[in-house]
Design a protein around this motif. Structure first.
Motif, PDB file in Angstrom:
ATOM      1  N   VAL A   1       0.843  -1.189   0.000  1.00 28.73           N
ATOM      2  CA  VAL A   1       0.000   0.000   0.000  1.00 28.73           C
ATOM      3  C   VAL A   1       0.881   1.243   0.000  1.00 28.73           C
ATOM      4  N   CYS A   2       0.479   2.223  -0.819  1.00 34.41           N
ATOM      5  CA  CYS A   2       1.167   3.511  -0.856  1.00 34.41           C
ATOM      6  C   CYS A   2       0.653   4.352   0.313  1.00 34.41           C
ATOM      7  N   THR A   3       1.567   4.798   1.162  1.00 30.12           N
ATOM      8  CA  THR A   3       1.143   5.574   2.338  1.00 30.12           C
ATOM      9  C   THR A   3       0.979   7.057   2.020  1.00 30.12           C
ATOM     10  N   ASN A   4       1.033   7.421   0.743  1.00 30.24           N
ATOM     11  CA  ASN A   4       0.729   8.795   0.332  1.00 30.24           C
ATOM     12  C   ASN A   4      -0.704   8.883  -0.205  1.00 30.24           C
ATOM     13  N   CYS A   5      -1.016   8.077  -1.225  1.00 31.30           N
ATOM     14  CA  CYS A   5      -2.366   8.121  -1.820  1.00 31.30           C
ATOM     15  C   CYS A   5      -3.218   6.931  -1.406  1.00 31.30           C
ATOM     16  N   TRP A   6      -2.637   5.945  -0.718  1.00 37.64           N
ATOM     17  CA  TRP A   6      -3.310   4.762  -0.194  1.00 37.64           C
ATOM     18  C   TRP A   6      -3.878   3.849  -1.279  1.00 37.64           C
ATOM     19  N   LEU A   7      -3.205   3.824  -2.420  1.00 39.22           N
ATOM     20  CA  LEU A   7      -3.524   2.856  -3.463  1.00 39.22           C
ATOM     21  C   LEU A   7      -2.812   1.547  -3.133  1.00 39.22           C
ATOM     22  N   VAL A   8      -3.580   0.453  -3.035  1.00 38.60           N
ATOM     23  CA  VAL A   8      -3.001  -0.876  -2.836  1.00 38.60           C
ATOM     24  C   VAL A   8      -2.668  -1.451  -4.209  1.00 38.60           C
ATOM     25  N   GLN A   9      -1.493  -2.048  -4.317  1.00 40.25           N
ATOM     26  CA  GLN A   9      -1.013  -2.468  -5.642  1.00 40.25           C
ATOM     27  C   GLN A   9       0.045  -3.556  -5.525  1.00 40.25           C
ATOM     28  N   LEU A  10       0.254  -4.265  -6.636  1.00 38.93           N
ATOM     29  CA  LEU A  10       1.330  -5.244  -6.681  1.00 38.93           C
ATOM     30  C   LEU A  10       2.663  -4.531  -6.880  1.00 38.93           C
ATOM     31  N   THR A  11       3.719  -5.156  -6.377  1.00 34.05           N
ATOM     32  CA  THR A  11       5.060  -4.657  -6.667  1.00 34.05           C
ATOM     33  C   THR A  11       5.352  -4.843  -8.147  1.00 34.05           C
ATOM     34  N   GLU A  12       6.334  -4.149  -8.642  1.00 35.07           N
ATOM     35  CA  GLU A  12       6.680  -4.207 -10.061  1.00 35.07           C
ATOM     36  C   GLU A  12       7.287  -5.563 -10.394  1.00 35.07           C
ATOM     37  N   VAL A  13       6.600  -6.314 -11.239  1.00 35.60           N
ATOM     38  CA  VAL A  13       7.054  -7.641 -11.654  1.00 35.60           C
ATOM     39  C   VAL A  13       6.835  -7.774 -13.143  1.00 35.60           C
ATOM     40  N   GLU A  14       7.833  -8.245 -13.862  1.00 34.15           N
ATOM     41  CA  GLU A  14       7.703  -8.468 -15.296  1.00 34.15           C
ATOM     42  C   GLU A  14       7.079  -9.827 -15.535  1.00 34.15           C
ATOM     43  N   THR A  15       5.832  -9.832 -15.977  1.00 29.01           N
ATOM     44  CA  THR A  15       5.146 -11.080 -16.312  1.00 29.01           C
ATOM     45  C   THR A  15       4.743 -11.050 -17.782  1.00 29.01           C
ATOM     46  N   PRO A  16       4.419 -12.216 -18.385  1.00 27.21           N
ATOM     47  CA  PRO A  16       3.966 -12.226 -19.776  1.00 27.21           C
ATOM     48  C   PRO A  16       2.670 -11.447 -19.941  1.00 27.21           C
ATOM     49  N   ALA A  17       2.335 -11.113 -21.184  1.00 26.01           N
ATOM     50  CA  ALA A  17       1.083 -10.403 -21.466  1.00 26.01           C
ATOM     51  C   ALA A  17      -0.103 -11.223 -20.971  1.00 26.01           C
ATOM     52  N   HIS A  18      -1.018 -10.562 -20.286  1.00 29.97           N
ATOM     53  CA  HIS A  18      -2.182 -11.263 -19.741  1.00 29.97           C
ATOM     54  C   HIS A  18      -3.284 -11.434 -20.777  1.00 29.97           C
ATOM     55  N   PHE A  19      -3.385 -10.510 -21.706  1.00 31.40           N
ATOM     56  CA  PHE A  19      -4.506 -10.507 -22.651  1.00 31.40           C
ATOM     57  C   PHE A  19      -3.967 -10.745 -24.062  1.00 31.40           C
ATOM     58  N   ASP A  20      -4.268 -11.916 -24.609  1.00 29.42           N
ATOM     59  CA  ASP A  20      -3.782 -12.256 -25.938  1.00 29.42           C
ATOM     60  C   ASP A  20      -4.813 -13.129 -26.633  1.00 29.42           C
ATOM     61  N   GLU A  21      -4.417 -13.754 -27.725  1.00 24.98           N
ATOM     62  CA  GLU A  21      -5.364 -14.543 -28.512  1.00 24.98           C
ATOM     63  C   GLU A  21      -5.851 -15.791 -27.773  1.00 24.98           C
ATOM     64  N   ASN A  22      -5.204 -16.161 -26.671  1.00 29.06           N
ATOM     65  CA  ASN A  22      -5.592 -17.354 -25.932  1.00 29.06           C
ATOM     66  C   ASN A  22      -6.251 -17.026 -24.596  1.00 29.06           C
ATOM     67  N   TYR A  23      -6.716 -15.799 -24.441  1.00 25.56           N
ATOM     68  CA  TYR A  23      -7.330 -15.399 -23.184  1.00 25.56           C
ATOM     69  C   TYR A  23      -8.563 -16.264 -22.939  1.00 25.56           C
ATOM     70  N   VAL A  24      -8.693 -16.786 -21.696  1.00 24.85           N
ATOM     71  CA  VAL A  24      -9.693 -17.828 -21.458  1.00 24.85           C
ATOM     72  C   VAL A  24     -10.935 -17.349 -20.716  1.00 24.85           C
TER      73      VAL A  24
END
Length: 413
Positions: free
Chosen positions: A48-71
């Motif tokens: 969580v960001c203690t300035n704007c209080w947005l909860v979020q994932l840490t920066e991680v390089e993952t493959p594209a989530h949305f592609d031609e095989n999205y289920v």
């Protein structure tokens, strides 16, 4: 590398939930791949960001989530279709939409929502990043859909073509966006003066209160409170004018916003807006306390589920799953549940049947498999649809079968 807030760039230092290493939740695998090759696991750490209080994932390089095989295809949930039809009817009435209006949906999936506006004679446009689901919207529902990620550039291209939206709908998509400032700036460009944008998202407050840690997965970059969303919209010249509280996804918000200088007014929606603001203040969402408590609740959920599954195994009871949602994959991977404890799961979507869940190689069958095998327990993985699913499978009572949900706490019924 220190992660920075996706909205305000403040360095992140406070953990909400560290779920260890997990595969990308919608990267299902076929039988050959599941048995013969590895799969990459990535850190799944919400802060969580203690300035704007947005909860979020840490920066991680993952493959594209949305592609031609999205289920994920929205139209396979009857309750979600009912929700969407009711929304369309309400918006047509509340906003006075007619044949001269334009409705645009961001992340429009397979046309599940826009079909209802189209049936009412209203011009629609879907913007959807996954080509396979966009094609289903066009071919099965006649919904005009472009394949593109939404943001400033996409909005500018549509405006150049003469498109201005009287209503922009964005359901359960804001959490999926890595560059949230670019995404929100697109609304400002595409929305007509005096127009309305609605955004639906699972409410962070409910996630914390009900231990919904399984909604944390790599497709969800952000976990949204009303306060954080209001701050982000305001920074881009948009004003929140109302809220509705929804039961979907374990407790969601639908926010209503417009341009700051031409924002609609609605006394009923504003009253709920004030209520939710007060609820978040009372829960201390702009303090560290609720986030620290959440982490302890997550650990308890894990031990309760594992205890049940191990005891059932030792007693010779059969346990299978229902559904193959991303949230279920998060939970099973975090808890380390494989086919030795959950023999298989079933799903109505043919796009998932015959596949294996990511990470733990639990097979996915058609729902008819449950009637054939007559298991002792059926674990409902999409717990937000427990009523719909338990009604569909009421016949398991005939052989003494029972349902199980693990969130917000283990329940056998």
């Amino acid at each position: 590398m220190t992660s920075k807030c996706r909205f305000c760039a403040t360095p992140l230092a406070e953990t909400v939930a560290d779920l260890g290493l997990s595969p990308v939740s919608n990267h299902f695998r076929d039988g050959t791949t599941a048995q013969s090759s590895g799969q990459t696991f990535y850190p799944l750490h919400a802060m969580v960001c203690t300035n704007c209080w947005l909860v979020q994932l840490t920066e991680v390089e993952t493959p594209a989530h949305f592609d031609e095989n999205y289920v994920y295809f929205s139209s396979y949930s009857a309750s979600w279709l009912e929700h969407s039809k009711a929304y369309a009817e309400q918006m047509i009435d509340r906003l006075g939409l007619d044949q001269e209006s334009k409705v645009v949906e961001i992340a429009s999936n397979d046309g599940y929502l826009l079909q209802y506006f189209k049936q009412a004679g209203i011009s629609v446009l879907g913007i959807e990043p996954s080509g396979n689901v966009a094609e289903e919207a066009r071919s099965k529902r006649g919904v005009e859909t472009i394949v593109e990620f939404f943001g400033r550039e996409c909005a500018e291209k549509q405006v150049a073509k003469g498109v201005k939206a009287d209503l922009i709908a964005a359901n359960n998509v804001m959490a999926h966006v890595p560059d949230i400032n670019d995404f929100i700036s697109g609304f400002k460009i595409l929305l007509r003066e005096g127009g309305t944008m609605t955004v639906e998202f699972p409410h962070l407050l409910k996630m914390l209160e009900h231990c919904q840690f399984d909604t944390i997965y790599h497709e969800h970059f952000s976990y949204l409170s009303l306060g954080a969303v209001e701050a982000m919209l305001s920074a881009h010249g948009l004003k929140l004018y109302g809220v509705q509280e929804l039961s979907t996804h374990g407790g969601s918000l639908r926010i209503f916003a417009g341009h700051k200088d031409s924002c609609p007014q609605d006394a009923e929606l504003f009253q709920t807006l004030e209520k939710v603001r007060a609820d978040e203040r009372a829960a201390g969402l702009q303090t560290n306390a609720p986030y620290a408590a959440f982490g302890k609740s997550v650990e308890k959920c894990k031990t309760e589920l594992l205890t049940f599954l191990i005891e059932a195994k030792n007693a010779g009871k059969s346990v299978v799953g229902y559904g193959a949602p991303a949230k279920g994959n998060t939970m099973l991977n975090y808890c380390g549940v494989g086919p030795e404890l959950l023999a298989y799961t079933v799903d109505m979507s043919p796009h998932k049947q015959g596949q294996y869940l990511p990470g733990l190689n639990i097979p996915v069958h058609a729902p008819e498999q449950i009637a054939q095998d007559r298991p002792d327990y059926v674990v409902i993985l999409p717990w937000n649809l427990r009523d719909e699913i338990s009604a569909q499978l009421e016949n398991i009572r005939g052989w003494g079968g029972q349902f199980v949900v693990a969130i917000p706490k283990l329940e056998i019924f």
